[in-house]
Design a protein around this motif. Structure first.
Motif, PDB file in Angstrom:
ATOM      1  N   SER A 149       0.836  -1.183   0.000  1.00  0.00           N
ATOM      2  CA  SER A 149       0.000   0.000   0.000  1.00  0.00           C
ATOM      3  C   SER A 149       0.883   1.250   0.000  1.00  0.00           C
ATOM      4  N   SER A 150       0.244   2.400  -0.097  1.00  0.00           N
ATOM      5  CA  SER A 150       0.999   3.652  -0.102  1.00  0.00           C
ATOM      6  C   SER A 150       1.558   3.981   1.275  1.00  0.00           C
ATOM      7  N   SER A 151       1.008   3.375   2.319  1.00  0.00           N
ATOM      8  CA  SER A 151       1.464   3.622   3.688  1.00  0.00           C
ATOM      9  C   SER A 151       2.094   2.353   4.253  1.00  0.00           C
ATOM     10  N   VAL A 152       3.401   2.397   4.479  1.00  0.00           N
ATOM     11  CA  VAL A 152       4.147   1.248   4.989  1.00  0.00           C
ATOM     12  C   VAL A 152       4.933   1.693   6.224  1.00  0.00           C
ATOM     13  N   THR A 153       4.855   0.906   7.283  1.00  0.00           N
ATOM     14  CA  THR A 153       5.659   1.174   8.484  1.00  0.00           C
ATOM     15  C   THR A 153       6.763   0.120   8.590  1.00  0.00           C
ATOM     16  N   HIS A 154       7.764   0.403   9.395  1.00  0.00           N
ATOM     17  CA  HIS A 154       8.860  -0.564   9.570  1.00  0.00           C
ATOM     18  C   HIS A 154       9.170  -0.751  11.055  1.00  0.00           C
ATOM     19  N   ASN A 155       8.134  -0.931  11.830  1.00  0.00           N
ATOM     20  CA  ASN A 155       8.302  -1.172  13.261  1.00  0.00           C
ATOM     21  C   ASN A 155       9.010  -2.508  13.486  1.00  0.00           C
ATOM     22  N   GLY A 156       9.949  -2.497  14.426  1.00  0.00           N
ATOM     23  CA  GLY A 156      10.661  -3.725  14.775  1.00  0.00           C
ATOM     24  C   GLY A 156      11.940  -3.954  14.023  1.00  0.00           C
ATOM     25  N   SER A 157      12.256  -3.131  13.030  1.00  0.00           N
ATOM     26  CA  SER A 157      13.523  -3.273  12.302  1.00  0.00           C
ATOM     27  C   SER A 157      14.693  -2.926  13.218  1.00  0.00           C
ATOM     28  N   ALA A 190      21.244 -10.876  14.645  1.00  0.00           N
ATOM     29  CA  ALA A 190      20.856 -10.672  13.254  1.00  0.00           C
ATOM     30  C   ALA A 190      20.210  -9.307  13.070  1.00  0.00           C
ATOM     31  N   ALA A 191      20.453  -8.703  11.915  1.00  0.00           N
ATOM     32  CA  ALA A 191      19.711  -7.508  11.531  1.00  0.00           C
ATOM     33  C   ALA A 191      18.316  -7.931  11.075  1.00  0.00           C
ATOM     34  N   LEU A 192      17.363  -7.016  11.150  1.00  0.00           N
ATOM     35  CA  LEU A 192      16.000  -7.340  10.767  1.00  0.00           C
ATOM     36  C   LEU A 192      15.383  -6.165  10.026  1.00  0.00           C
ATOM     37  N   VAL A 193      14.855  -6.442   8.827  1.00  0.00           N
ATOM     38  CA  VAL A 193      14.019  -5.484   8.110  1.00  0.00           C
ATOM     39  C   VAL A 193      12.590  -5.985   8.214  1.00  0.00           C
ATOM     40  N   SER A 203       9.056  -9.574   6.552  1.00  0.00           N
ATOM     41  CA  SER A 203      10.341  -9.294   7.196  1.00  0.00           C
ATOM     42  C   SER A 203      11.408 -10.245   6.675  1.00  0.00           C
ATOM     43  N   ILE A 204      12.655  -9.824   6.819  1.00  0.00           N
ATOM     44  CA  ILE A 204      13.804 -10.666   6.505  1.00  0.00           C
ATOM     45  C   ILE A 204      14.853 -10.424   7.581  1.00  0.00           C
ATOM     46  N   ASN A 205      15.383 -11.500   8.154  1.00  0.00           N
ATOM     47  CA  ASN A 205      16.499 -11.331   9.081  1.00  0.00           C
ATOM     48  C   ASN A 205      17.792 -11.628   8.349  1.00  0.00           C
ATOM     49  N   ILE A 206      18.820 -10.874   8.673  1.00  0.00           N
ATOM     50  CA  ILE A 206      20.089 -10.889   7.927  1.00  0.00           C
ATOM     51  C   ILE A 206      21.224 -11.140   8.913  1.00  0.00           C
ATOM     52  N   LEU A 246       6.475 -13.860   5.581  1.00  0.00           N
ATOM     53  CA  LEU A 246       5.319 -13.102   5.090  1.00  0.00           C
ATOM     54  C   LEU A 246       4.092 -13.514   5.895  1.00  0.00           C
ATOM     55  N   THR A 247       3.369 -12.532   6.406  1.00  0.00           N
ATOM     56  CA  THR A 247       2.082 -12.785   7.040  1.00  0.00           C
ATOM     57  C   THR A 247       1.018 -11.992   6.288  1.00  0.00           C
ATOM     58  N   TYR A 248       0.081 -12.715   5.677  1.00  0.00           N
ATOM     59  CA  TYR A 248      -1.030 -12.044   4.996  1.00  0.00           C
ATOM     60  C   TYR A 248      -2.328 -12.341   5.740  1.00  0.00           C
ATOM     61  N   ASN A 249      -3.216 -11.371   5.727  1.00  0.00           N
ATOM     62  CA  ASN A 249      -4.436 -11.436   6.527  1.00  0.00           C
ATOM     63  C   ASN A 249      -5.643 -11.633   5.604  1.00  0.00           C
ATOM     64  N   THR A 250      -6.259 -12.816   5.658  1.00  0.00           N
ATOM     65  CA  THR A 250      -7.390 -13.089   4.776  1.00  0.00           C
ATOM     66  C   THR A 250      -8.663 -12.366   5.204  1.00  0.00           C
ATOM     67  N   ASN A 251      -8.624 -11.664   6.329  1.00  0.00           N
ATOM     68  CA  ASN A 251      -9.741 -10.792   6.699  1.00  0.00           C
ATOM     69  C   ASN A 251      -9.812  -9.556   5.809  1.00  0.00           C
ATOM     70  N   ASP A 252      -8.763  -9.322   5.037  1.00  0.00           N
ATOM     71  CA  ASP A 252      -8.752  -8.220   4.073  1.00  0.00           C
ATOM     72  C   ASP A 252      -9.593  -8.658   2.870  1.00  0.00           C
ATOM     73  N   THR A 253     -10.883  -8.366   2.910  1.00  0.00           N
ATOM     74  CA  THR A 253     -11.800  -8.878   1.896  1.00  0.00           C
ATOM     75  C   THR A 253     -11.577  -8.252   0.520  1.00  0.00           C
ATOM     76  N   ALA A 254     -10.908  -7.107   0.458  1.00  0.00           N
ATOM     77  CA  ALA A 254     -10.618  -6.514  -0.844  1.00  0.00           C
ATOM     78  C   ALA A 254      -9.618  -7.378  -1.615  1.00  0.00           C
ATOM     79  N   VAL A 255      -8.717  -8.049  -0.899  1.00  0.00           N
ATOM     80  CA  VAL A 255      -7.710  -8.900  -1.535  1.00  0.00           C
ATOM     81  C   VAL A 255      -8.138 -10.358  -1.538  1.00  0.00           C
ATOM     82  N   PHE A 256      -8.822 -10.788  -0.469  1.00  0.00           N
ATOM     83  CA  PHE A 256      -9.218 -12.189  -0.308  1.00  0.00           C
ATOM     84  C   PHE A 256     -10.742 -12.300  -0.158  1.00  0.00           C
TER      85      PHE A 256
END
Length: 274
Positions: free
Chosen positions: A48-56, A64-67, A78-81, A95-105
């Motif tokens: 989406s146009s709005s992306v956060t990076h909490n926990g990096s 390990a580094a984490l994005v 996320s990816i750990n390096i 990858l965690t995707y949420n099937t409650n997002d009815t626009a996508v699923f």
């Protein structure tokens, strides 16, 4: 057609406010999910146009580094390096995707977050070197194809400055044609090939495709057999015909109690799903 996909830029600072991890990339996900009536549907999950990076986190010699990025209606990636002597390397991608997002699923049978964990297949990168991959590359696992392109990333940045020394991915080799990120259509297809015949020259006829034999196993038993010749007719500015070569095409997928999925990959970013 392709859906809008946004670029992500993550610039992580250390305690002294110096850049310790930098990443700028684009990605999308092709996902197969089960609907309420038992059919399997294909969908495209884009950033989406709005992306956060909490926990990096920056990471160090022992951690390990984490994005980590969060986007849309409850989706995250996320990816750990890890750092090893004179190199760094991606370890696991989550990858965690949420099937409650009815626009996508729409009409998804399984509700809530679904997590897919996959090993990063890319090779180690020398420290003080930035990893660059302009062309798309794919990672497949558990009915999900992750597509990445326009990637610039450096972990364990030294002195707060992203290096000018580059390590290029195999897809960016001079012999590789520029690639196009795949998408789901009636079948899951994308191609890196373009055909531009001269206006004054009739295009060379495309021969019938060779017949391939493809199979899947469930345990030690074959659960899916397909003998088929495949030709794609892609609508672009000019028609494009692509024959799928059985000699270079690999089969993957899964068999269930009531459904089966066969995925064919020709090794040139063309994916076909049945």
């Amino acid at each position: 057609g392709f859906f809008q996909s946004y670029a992500v830029e993550v610039d992580i600072k250390d305690a002294s406010n110096a850049t310790c991890l930098y990443a700028d990339w684009m990605m999308r996900f092709l996902i197969t999910y089960e609907s309420n009536n038992g059919d399997y549907k294909s969908t495209t999950l884009n950033l989406s146009s709005s992306v956060t990076h909490n926990g990096s986190v920056c990471g160090n010699d022992t951690q390990a580094a984490l994005v980590a990025v969060q986007f849309g209606e409850g989706h995250s990636w996320s990816i750990n390096i890890t750092k090893n002597n004179e190199t760094y390397q991606g370890d696991f991608i989550t990858l965690t995707y949420n099937t409650n997002d009815t626009a996508v699923f729409p009409d998804a049978k399984r509700k809530g977050p679904v997590t897919v964990l996959v090993k990063d297949p890319l090779h180690p990168v020398q420290l003080n070197t930035v990893f660059v991959c302009h062309n798309s590359y794919l990672i497949e696992a558990e009915n999900v194809t992750q597509i990445f392109w326009n990637v610039t990333m450096q972990a364990f940045v030294q002195n707060g400055t992203v290096s000018k020394k580059e390590s290029r991915c195999p897809a960016d080799a001079p012999t590789s044609a520029p690639s196009v990120p795949p998408t789901f259509a009636n079948v899951t297809t994308a191609s890196t090939t373009t055909l531009s015949p001269s206006p004054t020259t009739a295009p060379k006829p495309v021969e019938n495709p060779d017949t391939g034999n493809y199979s899947l196993k469930s345990g030690n038993k074959t659960c899916f057999l397909a003998t088929v010749g495949l030709q794609l007719n892609v609508s672009q500015d000019k028609p494009l015909l692509i024959n799928i070569n059985p000699k270079t095409t690999t089969a993957d997928g899964a068999c269930g109690n009531t459904t089966a999925t066969l995925k064919l990959n020709d090794g040139n970013s063309t994916l076909i799903g049945f």
